[in-house]
Design a protein around this motif. Structure first.
Motif, PDB file in Angstrom:
ATOM      1  N   ARG A  76       0.825  -1.212   0.000  1.00  0.00           N
ATOM      2  CA  ARG A  76       0.000   0.000   0.000  1.00  0.00           C
ATOM      3  C   ARG A  76       0.849   1.247   0.000  1.00  0.00           C
ATOM      4  O   ARG A  76       0.553   2.211  -0.699  1.00  0.00           O
ATOM      5  N   LEU A  77       1.917   1.240   0.803  1.00  0.00           N
ATOM      6  CA  LEU A  77       2.795   2.415   0.827  1.00  0.00           C
ATOM      7  C   LEU A  77       3.367   2.682  -0.558  1.00  0.00           C
ATOM      8  O   LEU A  77       3.476   3.834  -0.978  1.00  0.00           O
ATOM      9  N   GLU A  78       3.734   1.637  -1.259  1.00  0.00           N
ATOM     10  CA  GLU A  78       4.283   1.792  -2.616  1.00  0.00           C
ATOM     11  C   GLU A  78       3.212   2.248  -3.612  1.00  0.00           C
ATOM     12  O   GLU A  78       3.469   3.093  -4.457  1.00  0.00           O
ATOM     13  N   ALA A  79       2.015   1.692  -3.518  1.00  0.00           N
ATOM     14  CA  ALA A  79       0.962   1.974  -4.505  1.00  0.00           C
ATOM     15  C   ALA A  79       0.295   3.332  -4.292  1.00  0.00           C
ATOM     16  O   ALA A  79      -0.221   3.926  -5.237  1.00  0.00           O
ATOM     17  N   ALA A  80       0.298   3.818  -3.068  1.00  0.00           N
ATOM     18  CA  ALA A  80      -0.403   5.067  -2.749  1.00  0.00           C
ATOM     19  C   ALA A  80       0.312   6.280  -3.331  1.00  0.00           C
ATOM     20  O   ALA A  80       1.533   6.303  -3.439  1.00  0.00           O
ATOM     21  N   ASP A  81      -0.480   7.289  -3.685  1.00  0.00           N
ATOM     22  CA  ASP A  81       0.117   8.585  -4.052  1.00  0.00           C
ATOM     23  C   ASP A  81       0.083   9.536  -2.855  1.00  0.00           C
ATOM     24  O   ASP A  81       0.755  10.559  -2.855  1.00  0.00           O
ATOM     25  N   THR A  82      -0.699   9.181  -1.833  1.00  0.00           N
ATOM     26  CA  THR A  82      -0.833  10.010  -0.637  1.00  0.00           C
ATOM     27  C   THR A  82      -0.744   9.126   0.604  1.00  0.00           C
ATOM     28  O   THR A  82      -1.494   8.153   0.726  1.00  0.00           O
ATOM     29  N   LEU A  83       0.159   9.481   1.506  1.00  0.00           N
ATOM     30  CA  LEU A  83       0.336   8.747   2.758  1.00  0.00           C
ATOM     31  C   LEU A  83      -0.084   9.657   3.905  1.00  0.00           C
ATOM     32  O   LEU A  83       0.398  10.790   4.007  1.00  0.00           O
ATOM     33  N   VAL A  84      -0.992   9.163   4.750  1.00  0.00           N
ATOM     34  CA  VAL A  84      -1.446   9.921   5.911  1.00  0.00           C
ATOM     35  C   VAL A  84      -1.122   9.082   7.143  1.00  0.00           C
ATOM     36  O   VAL A  84      -1.774   8.074   7.407  1.00  0.00           O
ATOM     37  N   TYR A  85      -0.100   9.507   7.854  1.00  0.00           N
ATOM     38  CA  TYR A  85       0.368   8.819   9.053  1.00  0.00           C
ATOM     39  C   TYR A  85      -0.166   9.564  10.261  1.00  0.00           C
ATOM     40  O   TYR A  85       0.233  10.691  10.528  1.00  0.00           O
ATOM     41  N   VAL A  86      -1.084   8.943  10.976  1.00  0.00           N
ATOM     42  CA  VAL A  86      -1.650   9.556  12.174  1.00  0.00           C
ATOM     43  C   VAL A  86      -0.768   9.122  13.348  1.00  0.00           C
ATOM     44  O   VAL A  86      -0.772   7.967  13.751  1.00  0.00           O
ATOM     45  N   ASP A  87       0.018  10.063  13.836  1.00  0.00           N
ATOM     46  CA  ASP A  87       1.040   9.785  14.853  1.00  0.00           C
ATOM     47  C   ASP A  87       0.767  10.622  16.108  1.00  0.00           C
ATOM     48  O   ASP A  87       1.571  11.457  16.501  1.00  0.00           O
ATOM     49  N   LEU A  88      -0.379  10.369  16.716  1.00  0.00           N
ATOM     50  CA  LEU A  88      -0.731  11.089  17.938  1.00  0.00           C
ATOM     51  C   LEU A  88       0.099  10.567  19.105  1.00  0.00           C
ATOM     52  O   LEU A  88       0.593   9.439  19.068  1.00  0.00           O
ATOM     53  N   PRO A  89       0.240  11.354  20.168  1.00  0.00           N
ATOM     54  CA  PRO A  89       0.957  10.878  21.360  1.00  0.00           C
ATOM     55  C   PRO A  89       0.309   9.600  21.905  1.00  0.00           C
ATOM     56  O   PRO A  89      -0.908   9.401  21.790  1.00  0.00           O
ATOM     57  N   TYR A  90       1.115   8.742  22.506  1.00  0.00           N
ATOM     58  CA  TYR A  90       0.606   7.469  23.027  1.00  0.00           C
ATOM     59  C   TYR A  90      -0.522   7.664  24.027  1.00  0.00           C
ATOM     60  O   TYR A  90      -1.512   6.930  23.996  1.00  0.00           O
ATOM     61  N   ILE A  91      -0.412   8.629  24.896  1.00  0.00           N
ATOM     62  CA  ILE A  91      -1.456   8.852  25.896  1.00  0.00           C
ATOM     63  C   ILE A  91      -2.792   9.148  25.223  1.00  0.00           C
ATOM     64  O   ILE A  91      -3.854   8.693  25.685  1.00  0.00           O
ATOM     65  N   THR A  92      -2.753   9.849  24.109  1.00  0.00           N
ATOM     66  CA  THR A  92      -3.980  10.154  23.363  1.00  0.00           C
ATOM     67  C   THR A  92      -4.556   8.882  22.757  1.00  0.00           C
ATOM     68  O   THR A  92      -5.772   8.647  22.821  1.00  0.00           O
ATOM     69  N   SER A  93      -3.693   8.033  22.193  1.00  0.00           N
ATOM     70  CA  SER A  93      -4.177   6.774  21.611  1.00  0.00           C
ATOM     71  C   SER A  93      -4.787   5.876  22.682  1.00  0.00           C
ATOM     72  O   SER A  93      -5.834   5.257  22.462  1.00  0.00           O
ATOM     73  N   TYR A  94      -4.135   5.786  23.850  1.00  0.00           N
ATOM     74  CA  TYR A  94      -4.713   4.989  24.942  1.00  0.00           C
ATOM     75  C   TYR A  94      -6.080   5.546  25.348  1.00  0.00           C
ATOM     76  O   TYR A  94      -7.028   4.785  25.583  1.00  0.00           O
ATOM     77  N   TRP A  95      -6.188   6.862  25.436  1.00  0.00           N
ATOM     78  CA  TRP A  95      -7.465   7.474  25.794  1.00  0.00           C
ATOM     79  C   TRP A  95      -8.519   7.184  24.731  1.00  0.00           C
ATOM     80  O   TRP A  95      -9.655   6.820  25.047  1.00  0.00           O
ATOM     81  N   PHE A  96      -8.165   7.315  23.441  1.00  0.00           N
ATOM     82  CA  PHE A  96      -9.122   7.063  22.363  1.00  0.00           C
ATOM     83  C   PHE A  96      -9.577   5.602  22.360  1.00  0.00           C
ATOM     84  O   PHE A  96     -10.742   5.307  22.075  1.00  0.00           O
TER      85      PHE A  96
END
Length: 171
Positions: A76-96
């Motif tokens: 997918r990384l190779e085939a995509a023309d747009t990469l959206v990496y959601v890199d929120l802080p870990y504490i935010t991911s745990y909360w979500f």
């Protein structure tokens, strides 16, 4: 933006962002969890997944939300023309993840296959989050940035950026 890969840690808002992208662009959204898992929550066989994944990647445009098997992620990384990496802080991911569990007691979480256990999925998300620093790290970000000469790369680092992504980046 025709072939968009959206990825990041569990509980980072990928599914919500992907749905908003699909609505704003009219591009079909493919949530990997609905391809990786059967309706009862069991994994599909690998060949079925690979066929479905290849069909998506060979189409003219797509949004794929999620990670899936590592080799499919790299495809997918190779085939995509747009990469959206959601890199929120870990504490935010745990909360979500925790918030998704609480909400999931009443409503199926965004992007989850029908029939999946919210409790089981939450514990799996916590387990994966604990392992994430081994993969989602500075080396990974550097590899993404090396791809950015051929693709559009967006690294979303805050909830504010996440909430405003579509408004600021979809013309």
């Amino acid at each position: 933006m025709k072939k968009i890969a959206v990825f990041g840690k569990p509980g980072s808002g990928k599914s919500t962002l992907s749905k908003a992208l699909a609505l704003a662009t009219g591009i079909q959204l493919h949530q990997l969890d609905s391809i990786v898992y059967k309706k009862n929550g069991e994994l599909v066989d690998r060949s079925s997944f690979d066929e479905a994944h290849e069909r998506i990647l060979s189409s003219g445009n797509w949004i794929v939300d999620g990670f899936g098997p590592i080799n499919s992620f790299h495809q997918r990384l190779e085939a995509a023309d747009t990469l959206v990496y959601v890199d929120l802080p870990y504490i935010t991911s745990y909360w979500f993840v925790t918030k998704r569990l609480l909400k999931g007691l009443f409503v199926k979480p965004e992007g989850w296959p029908e029939g999946s256990s919210v409790l089981k999925g939450t514990f799996e998300s916590y387990k994966v989050l604990r392992l994430c620093p081994k993969f989602w790290n500075d080396d990974f970000t550097a590899r993404l940035e090396a791809m950015s000469d051929k693709k559009s790369l967006y690294i979303v680092k805050s909830v504010s950026e996440l909430n405003n992504f579509v408004y600021l980046n979809v013309k």
